[in-house]
Design a protein around this motif. Sequence first.
Motif, PDB file in Angstrom:
ATOM      1  N   ALA A   1       2.681   8.925   8.283  1.00 41.11           N
ATOM      2  CA  ALA A   1       2.794   9.629   6.872  1.00 41.11           C
ATOM      3  C   ALA A   1       3.534   8.819   6.073  1.00 41.11           C
ATOM      4  CB  ALA A   1       3.330  10.958   7.266  1.00 41.11           C
ATOM      5  N   VAL A   2       4.548   7.927   6.591  1.00 42.47           N
ATOM      6  CA  VAL A   2       5.507   7.031   5.820  1.00 42.47           C
ATOM      7  C   VAL A   2       4.572   5.922   5.074  1.00 42.47           C
ATOM      8  CG1 VAL A   2       7.199   5.343   5.618  1.00 42.47           C
ATOM      9  CG2 VAL A   2       7.642   7.541   7.049  1.00 42.47           C
ATOM     10  N   PHE A   3       3.839   5.349   5.955  1.00 43.53           N
ATOM     11  CA  PHE A   3       2.981   4.240   5.502  1.00 43.53           C
ATOM     12  C   PHE A   3       1.724   4.792   4.392  1.00 43.53           C
ATOM     13  CE2 PHE A   3       4.413   1.753   9.168  1.00 43.53           C
ATOM     14  CZ  PHE A   3       5.101   0.759   8.489  1.00 43.53           C
ATOM     15  N   ASP A   4       1.581   6.189   4.493  1.00 44.93           N
ATOM     16  CA  ASP A   4       0.625   6.644   3.434  1.00 44.93           C
ATOM     17  C   ASP A   4       1.345   7.093   2.170  1.00 44.93           C
ATOM     18  OD1 ASP A   4      -1.956   7.293   3.073  1.00 44.93           O
ATOM     19  OD2 ASP A   4      -1.813   9.265   3.241  1.00 44.93           O
ATOM     20  N   GLY A   5       2.631   6.693   2.067  1.00 43.73           N
ATOM     21  CA  GLY A   5       3.380   7.083   0.799  1.00 43.73           C
ATOM     22  C   GLY A   5       4.177   8.372   0.924  1.00 43.73           C
TER      23      GLY A   5
ATOM     24  N   SER B   1      11.576  11.794   0.931  1.00 38.56           N
ATOM     25  CA  SER B   1      12.663  12.129   1.620  1.00 38.56           C
ATOM     26  C   SER B   1      13.603  10.943   1.928  1.00 38.56           C
ATOM     27  CB  SER B   1      12.306  12.722   3.087  1.00 38.56           C
ATOM     28  OG  SER B   1      11.553  13.856   2.882  1.00 38.56           O
ATOM     29  N   PHE B   2      13.151   9.827   2.076  1.00 38.34           N
ATOM     30  CA  PHE B   2      14.016   8.696   2.386  1.00 38.34           C
ATOM     31  C   PHE B   2      14.677   8.425   1.065  1.00 38.34           C
ATOM     32  CE2 PHE B   2      11.187   8.244   5.985  1.00 38.34           C
ATOM     33  CZ  PHE B   2      11.958   7.728   7.131  1.00 38.34           C
ATOM     34  N   ILE B   3      13.958   8.446  -0.276  1.00 41.81           N
ATOM     35  CA  ILE B   3      14.379   8.149  -1.405  1.00 41.81           C
ATOM     36  C   ILE B   3      15.620   8.944  -1.886  1.00 41.81           C
ATOM     37  CG2 ILE B   3      13.784   7.807  -4.072  1.00 41.81           C
ATOM     38  CD1 ILE B   3      11.124   6.698  -3.170  1.00 41.81           C
TER      39      ILE B   3
ATOM     40  N   ARG C   1       0.616  -1.120  -0.106  1.00 39.71           N
ATOM     41  CA  ARG C   1       0.230   0.184   0.163  1.00 39.71           C
ATOM     42  C   ARG C   1       0.870   1.254  -0.017  1.00 39.71           C
ATOM     43  NH1 ARG C   1      -1.921   3.839   3.505  1.00 39.71           N
ATOM     44  NH2 ARG C   1      -3.974   4.744   3.082  1.00 39.71           N
ATOM     45  N   MET C   2       1.751   1.232   0.836  1.00 35.86           N
ATOM     46  CA  MET C   2       2.835   2.464   1.008  1.00 35.86           C
ATOM     47  C   MET C   2       3.351   2.953  -0.431  1.00 35.86           C
ATOM     48  SD  MET C   2       6.415   2.713   3.265  1.00 35.86           S
ATOM     49  CE  MET C   2       7.472   1.842   1.938  1.00 35.86           C
ATOM     50  N   TYR C   3       3.875   1.646  -1.262  1.00 33.44           N
ATOM     51  CA  TYR C   3       4.265   1.775  -2.674  1.00 33.44           C
ATOM     52  C   TYR C   3       3.500   2.452  -3.729  1.00 33.44           C
ATOM     53  CZ  TYR C   3       9.037   0.249  -0.971  1.00 33.44           C
ATOM     54  OH  TYR C   3       9.928   0.168  -0.190  1.00 33.44           O
ATOM     55  N   LEU C   4       2.371   1.743  -3.586  1.00 27.72           N
ATOM     56  CA  LEU C   4       1.049   2.215  -4.521  1.00 27.72           C
ATOM     57  C   LEU C   4       0.764   3.590  -4.260  1.00 27.72           C
ATOM     58  CD1 LEU C   4      -0.857  -1.130  -4.728  1.00 27.72           C
ATOM     59  CD2 LEU C   4       0.875  -0.099  -6.358  1.00 27.72           C
ATOM     60  N   ARG C   5       0.726   3.801  -2.611  1.00 24.36           N
ATOM     61  CA  ARG C   5       0.205   5.359  -2.349  1.00 24.36           C
ATOM     62  C   ARG C   5       1.439   6.446  -3.032  1.00 24.36           C
ATOM     63  NH1 ARG C   5      -2.322   8.267  -2.052  1.00 24.36           N
ATOM     64  NH2 ARG C   5      -2.656   9.080  -0.004  1.00 24.36           N
ATOM     65  N   TRP C   6       2.560   5.822  -2.788  1.00 26.25           N
ATOM     66  CA  TRP C   6       3.616   6.830  -3.249  1.00 26.25           C
ATOM     67  C   TRP C   6       3.396   7.128  -4.870  1.00 26.25           C
ATOM     68  CZ3 TRP C   6       7.389   5.580  -6.812  1.00 26.25           C
ATOM     69  CH2 TRP C   6       8.427   6.492  -7.105  1.00 26.25           C
ATOM     70  N   ALA C   7       3.236   5.973  -5.603  1.00 31.05           N
ATOM     71  CA  ALA C   7       3.247   6.372  -7.005  1.00 31.05           C
ATOM     72  C   ALA C   7       2.024   7.114  -7.435  1.00 31.05           C
ATOM     73  CB  ALA C   7       2.958   4.858  -7.845  1.00 31.05           C
ATOM     74  N   GLU C   8       0.896   6.868  -6.627  1.00 35.44           N
ATOM     75  CA  GLU C   8      -0.408   7.666  -6.995  1.00 35.44           C
ATOM     76  C   GLU C   8      -0.165   9.068  -6.508  1.00 35.44           C
ATOM     77  OE1 GLU C   8      -4.681   8.122  -4.969  1.00 35.44           O
ATOM     78  OE2 GLU C   8      -3.545   6.216  -4.610  1.00 35.44           O
ATOM     79  N   ARG C   9       0.616   9.499  -5.459  1.00 38.12           N
ATOM     80  CA  ARG C   9       0.881  10.799  -5.366  1.00 38.12           C
ATOM     81  C   ARG C   9       1.632  11.664  -6.429  1.00 38.12           C
ATOM     82  NH1 ARG C   9       2.085  12.457   0.364  1.00 38.12           N
ATOM     83  NH2 ARG C   9       0.972  11.311   1.647  1.00 38.12           N
TER      84      ARG C   9
END
Length: 373
Positions: free
Chosen positions: A346-350, A354-356, A149-157
């Motif tokens: 916030a992290v688990f929400d994508g 900043s980490f990347i 979910r975290m990565y899919l939300r990151w991509a969606e953002r």
Amino acid sequence: MNAVDFSDQLQRLDTTLQGIEAVLDLTELRSQRAALEREAAAPGLWDDQANAQQVTSRLSHVNGEISRLEGLRRQVDDAKVLLELADAEQDAGSLAEVEAEIGALTRAIEALETRTLLSGEYDEREALVAIRAGAGGVDAADFAEMLLRMYLRWAERRGFATEVYDTSYAEEAGLKSATFAVKAPYAYGTLSIESGTHRLVRISPFDNQGRRQTSFAGVEVLPVVEQTDRIEIPETELRIDVFRSSGPGGQSVNTTDSAVRITHLPTGIVVSCQNEKSQLQNRAAAMRVLQARLLERKRAEEQAAMKELRTDAAGSWGDQMRSYVLHPYQMVKDLRTEFETGNPTAVFDGDIDSFIEAGIRWRRQQQLTASAS
């Protein structure tokens, strides 16, 4: 701060942005946009849907890059004009506005600067991401689903298209594994820093006694294989099994043998796909994943051979790389870069940019250190 300090900061930002514009080559980007617009306007474009999607995706990316660069250039120039007016009129309110604008520009330009560090052989490619539950039982399976979910939300953002190829559900909760694609240029270069073992520490929601549980999940990021890679796989090296899909889904799930599992006999690599409606679609998707794994295997073997030819003290980019702690305190920390935040929600929400970005800078420094040794 006074107007002189703000002027110095804006000049440094301007210089950094000029360097980024030179590296990304705004003139070449505009030339690419014109060529892609001609391709996108061709009458027979959608006769080949795969090529059409590639053209439109690339055009969208190039337009985004140009808009981002042009937008930052306008913001820097506008901030300079605003500073001149504020200084001339001694307007404290306008100076405060300039200060806020400098802060926003600093963050945006630093983020864009990391994009210029993506110069690896496959960094421009789209990405295939595989997530697997590790040690930790049901908590690890739940953690794997949280990471998906975290990565899919990151991509969606970011407005990136994604396609989930395979999800293998665990019995009680969560996922045993999942594989998905991020269909955007530079997705591989950006996400490859996420490869490794992720660790979660929390009070287990699956433990009746409310004990703290540590669980693990592995993330693997691969570049999507292109036709130029010429990964030839003889049919004699493949065992292809079909089976019924499992888990949530539409009417076709659990009713036909549409899911496909492919085993590459020489290496023992096994991939599966069950999220498409037809067996042919699942087979094509599974073959793309297999080719990506074989390409990564080939590259790893070449890198291992190079390491034997020189002394290289640099450690692996994989292994345990990030901890997500929800108890007894709240923190997510990258063990390589030391970057951390106290907001796991916030992290688990994508929210992982900043980490990347810190990871990409760290990786570049590791490369420079290794090449100098």
